[in-house]
Write a protein that holds these residues in place. Structure first.
Motif, PDB file in Angstrom:
ATOM      1  N   PHE B   4      43.974  37.394   3.152  1.00 15.20           N
ATOM      2  CA  PHE B   4      43.218  36.784   2.240  1.00 15.20           C
ATOM      3  C   PHE B   4      42.006  36.677   2.512  1.00 15.20           C
ATOM      4  O   PHE B   4      41.252  37.560   0.879  1.00 15.20           O
ATOM      5  CB  PHE B   4      43.286  35.407   1.984  1.00 15.20           C
ATOM      6  CG  PHE B   4      43.001  33.758   1.413  1.00 15.20           C
ATOM      7  CD1 PHE B   4      42.669  34.250   0.287  1.00 15.20           C
ATOM      8  CD2 PHE B   4      41.477  33.261   1.965  1.00 15.20           C
ATOM      9  CE1 PHE B   4      42.009  33.409  -0.859  1.00 15.20           C
ATOM     10  CE2 PHE B   4      40.888  33.162   1.093  1.00 15.20           C
ATOM     11  CZ  PHE B   4      40.607  32.346  -0.621  1.00 15.20           C
ATOM     12  N   PHE B   7      40.845  40.584   1.156  1.00 13.14           N
ATOM     13  CA  PHE B   7      40.355  40.702  -0.103  1.00 13.14           C
ATOM     14  C   PHE B   7      39.022  40.085   0.029  1.00 13.14           C
ATOM     15  O   PHE B   7      38.351  40.453  -1.182  1.00 13.14           O
ATOM     16  CB  PHE B   7      41.763  39.511  -0.526  1.00 13.14           C
ATOM     17  CG  PHE B   7      42.876  40.306  -1.558  1.00 13.14           C
ATOM     18  CD1 PHE B   7      42.907  42.211  -1.490  1.00 13.14           C
ATOM     19  CD2 PHE B   7      44.144  39.932  -1.079  1.00 13.14           C
ATOM     20  CE1 PHE B   7      43.880  42.810  -1.824  1.00 13.14           C
ATOM     21  CE2 PHE B   7      45.303  41.031  -0.881  1.00 13.14           C
ATOM     22  CZ  PHE B   7      45.274  41.829  -1.445  1.00 13.14           C
ATOM     23  N   VAL B   8      38.622  38.617   0.639  1.00 10.03           N
ATOM     24  CA  VAL B   8      37.027  37.920   0.080  1.00 10.03           C
ATOM     25  C   VAL B   8      36.608  39.091   0.492  1.00 10.03           C
ATOM     26  O   VAL B   8      35.116  39.027  -0.059  1.00 10.03           O
ATOM     27  CB  VAL B   8      37.557  36.928   0.650  1.00 10.03           C
ATOM     28  CG1 VAL B   8      36.642  36.306   0.401  1.00 10.03           C
ATOM     29  CG2 VAL B   8      39.284  35.790   0.039  1.00 10.03           C
ATOM     30  N   ILE B  10      36.037  41.927   0.682  1.00 15.25           N
ATOM     31  CA  ILE B  10      36.286  43.458  -0.459  1.00 15.25           C
ATOM     32  C   ILE B  10      34.889  43.055  -1.025  1.00 15.25           C
ATOM     33  O   ILE B  10      34.402  44.001  -1.203  1.00 15.25           O
ATOM     34  CB  ILE B  10      37.367  44.129   0.178  1.00 15.25           C
ATOM     35  CG1 ILE B  10      38.217  44.875   0.858  1.00 15.25           C
ATOM     36  CG2 ILE B  10      37.428  45.119  -1.195  1.00 15.25           C
ATOM     37  CD1 ILE B  10      39.420  44.931   1.147  1.00 15.25           C
ATOM     38  N   VAL B  11      35.756  42.013  -1.953  1.00 14.42           N
ATOM     39  CA  VAL B  11      34.953  41.995  -3.151  1.00 14.42           C
ATOM     40  C   VAL B  11      33.908  41.541  -2.939  1.00 14.42           C
ATOM     41  O   VAL B  11      32.657  41.704  -3.430  1.00 14.42           O
ATOM     42  CB  VAL B  11      35.658  40.310  -4.023  1.00 14.42           C
ATOM     43  CG1 VAL B  11      35.213  40.590  -5.200  1.00 14.42           C
ATOM     44  CG2 VAL B  11      37.355  41.176  -4.285  1.00 14.42           C
TER      45      VAL B  11
END
Lengths: 131, 50
Positions: B4, B7-8, B10-11
């Motif tokens: 999790f 992903f966060v 990277i964004v």
């Protein structure tokens, strides 16, 4: 890296169209504006995050206004755009509340939607010439 | 939690930085911060009864 389309201010109608496209397909707004690297990152990361949430038995919450937290979760889920409708059409995202990964799945799905809303706001700023 | 956070990170890194090198550095720092904070908060909550 940046294309000319991203460096000039867009007309208001095109700005809203860009935002709609950016919402429906994560990363598409950046791709349209010539920011290919960011667009691909958002497309892959947000779609994968959403899919991961579904795989972890997360639930696509219904718009039940009698339960405010459920309605807010539904609104966040919808933030991811196209993948939400694809999942609905495929009949996935019913959520298995007894699964040990249920809450993790919900967190992934909700966060993917909220992050895509931030991506849409970023597209809006770029189209307005603020970034 | 690590997936999790990945992903966060990277964004957020792609959203807030334009230069690819800066994105990698900021993303790595963010990921480290998320994981470190998760471990720290986990240990702080450990003595509390369920």
């Amino acid at each position: 890296m940046r294309a000319a389309a991203a460096d000039r201010t867009q007309t208001p109608s095109l700005t809203y169209l860009l935002c709609a496209v950016a919402w429906f397909v994560p990363g598409a707004g950046h791709l349209w504006l010539g920011r290919r690297q960011k667009g691909i990152v958002f497309l892959v990361a947000l779609t994968l995050m959403f899919a991961f949430g579904l795989w972890l038995e997360g639930r696509l919450f219904p718009f039940d206004l009698t339960q405010p937290l459920v309605a807010l979760s539904a609104f966040a889920d919808l933030g991811v755009g196209g993948p939400y409708f694809v999942a609905r059409l495929m009949g996935v995202g019913r959520g298995d509340v007894v699964a040990i990964t249920y809450e993790y799945g919900n967190t992934f799905i909700i966060a993917a939607g909220l992050l895509n809303m931030l991506v849409v706001l970023d597209v809006f700023d770029i189209a307005k010439g603020r970034k | 939690m690590v997936i999790f956070s990945l992903f966060v990170s990277i964004v957020f890194a792609a959203l807030t930085r334009d230069d690819p090198r800066e994105q990698i550095v900021f993303g790595a720092r963010l990921l480290g911060g998320f994981i470190g904070a998760g471990i720290l908060i986990g240990w702080l909550l450990y003595p509390l009864p369920l």
